[in-house]
Design a protein around this motif. Structure first.
Motif, PDB file in Angstrom:
ATOM      1  N   TRP A  60      29.107  45.275  43.294  1.00 15.17           N
ATOM      2  CA  TRP A  60      29.851  44.039  43.515  1.00 15.17           C
ATOM      3  C   TRP A  60      29.104  42.845  42.907  1.00 15.17           C
ATOM      4  O   TRP A  60      29.676  42.049  42.163  1.00 15.17           O
ATOM      5  CB  TRP A  60      30.035  43.854  45.012  1.00 15.17           C
ATOM      6  N   ALA A 108      29.009  43.090  39.023  1.00 15.94           N
ATOM      7  CA  ALA A 108      30.294  42.732  38.416  1.00 15.94           C
ATOM      8  C   ALA A 108      30.509  41.221  38.475  1.00 15.94           C
ATOM      9  O   ALA A 108      30.976  40.615  37.505  1.00 15.94           O
ATOM     10  CB  ALA A 108      31.432  43.464  39.120  1.00 15.94           C
ATOM     11  N   VAL A 129      37.293  39.939  41.539  1.00 20.34           N
ATOM     12  CA  VAL A 129      36.039  40.645  41.845  1.00 20.34           C
ATOM     13  C   VAL A 129      35.547  40.258  43.232  1.00 20.34           C
ATOM     14  O   VAL A 129      35.083  41.121  43.993  1.00 20.34           O
ATOM     15  CB  VAL A 129      34.981  40.360  40.757  1.00 20.34           C
ATOM     16  N   GLY A 168      36.027  43.217  45.903  1.00 17.97           N
ATOM     17  CA  GLY A 168      34.736  43.839  45.629  1.00 17.97           C
ATOM     18  C   GLY A 168      34.284  44.781  46.712  1.00 17.97           C
ATOM     19  O   GLY A 168      33.584  45.764  46.450  1.00 17.97           O
ATOM     20  N   PRO A 209      35.574  45.161  40.995  1.00 18.11           N
ATOM     21  CA  PRO A 209      34.582  45.506  39.978  1.00 18.11           C
ATOM     22  C   PRO A 209      35.030  46.621  39.036  1.00 18.11           C
ATOM     23  O   PRO A 209      34.787  46.550  37.831  1.00 18.11           O
ATOM     24  CB  PRO A 209      33.371  45.949  40.801  1.00 18.11           C
ATOM     25  N   TRP A 261      37.413  45.160  36.581  1.00 19.07           N
ATOM     26  CA  TRP A 261      36.685  44.344  35.607  1.00 19.07           C
ATOM     27  C   TRP A 261      35.990  45.217  34.559  1.00 19.07           C
ATOM     28  O   TRP A 261      36.099  44.960  33.365  1.00 19.07           O
ATOM     29  CB  TRP A 261      35.674  43.451  36.307  1.00 19.07           C
TER      30      TRP A 261
END
Length: 107
Positions: A14, A17, A41, A45, A51, A54
């Motif tokens: 987390w 990211a 995020v 997360g 994350p 992403w």
């Protein structure tokens, strides 16, 4: 101690990211604005959805060693002492001193 490991791994992913989103230039962010990716995020997360989204789709990924310069192929790494541009930049720093002047003064 082992029961905390999953929580710590999720927390590490987390945080990684989140920092990756913040450090990514705006031009390299895909599909959504950077601010929206930060919110995704942060909100998702805890369950790793933000994350993972992403890492999978949010950022332009370049192959290692790939240059952004017009498809010239892979560039080779050159040691500083073999790189003529680097050696020229050293000479340009102080044109009055040659590369051996420091050694002559110390001796």
């Amino acid at each position: 101690m082992l029961r905390y490991l999953p929580f710590l791994l999720v927390l590490a992913v987390w945080i990684y990211a989140f920092i990756d989103v913040l450090n990514t230039p705006e031009k390299d962010v895909k599909h959504l604005p950077k601010v929206v990716w930060v919110i995704i995020v942060l909100l998702f997360g805890e369950v790793l959805l933000g994350p993972i989204a992403w890492f999978a789709t949010g950022k332009v990924r370049r192959a290692p060693g790939a240059s952004g310069g017009g498809g010239r192929g892979r560039t080779q790494w050159v040691a500083p002492d073999d790189n003529p541009e680097f050696l020229k930049s050293l000479r340009d720093e102080d044109p009055d001193e040659g590369p051996d002047d420091d050694r002559r003064r110390k001796a």
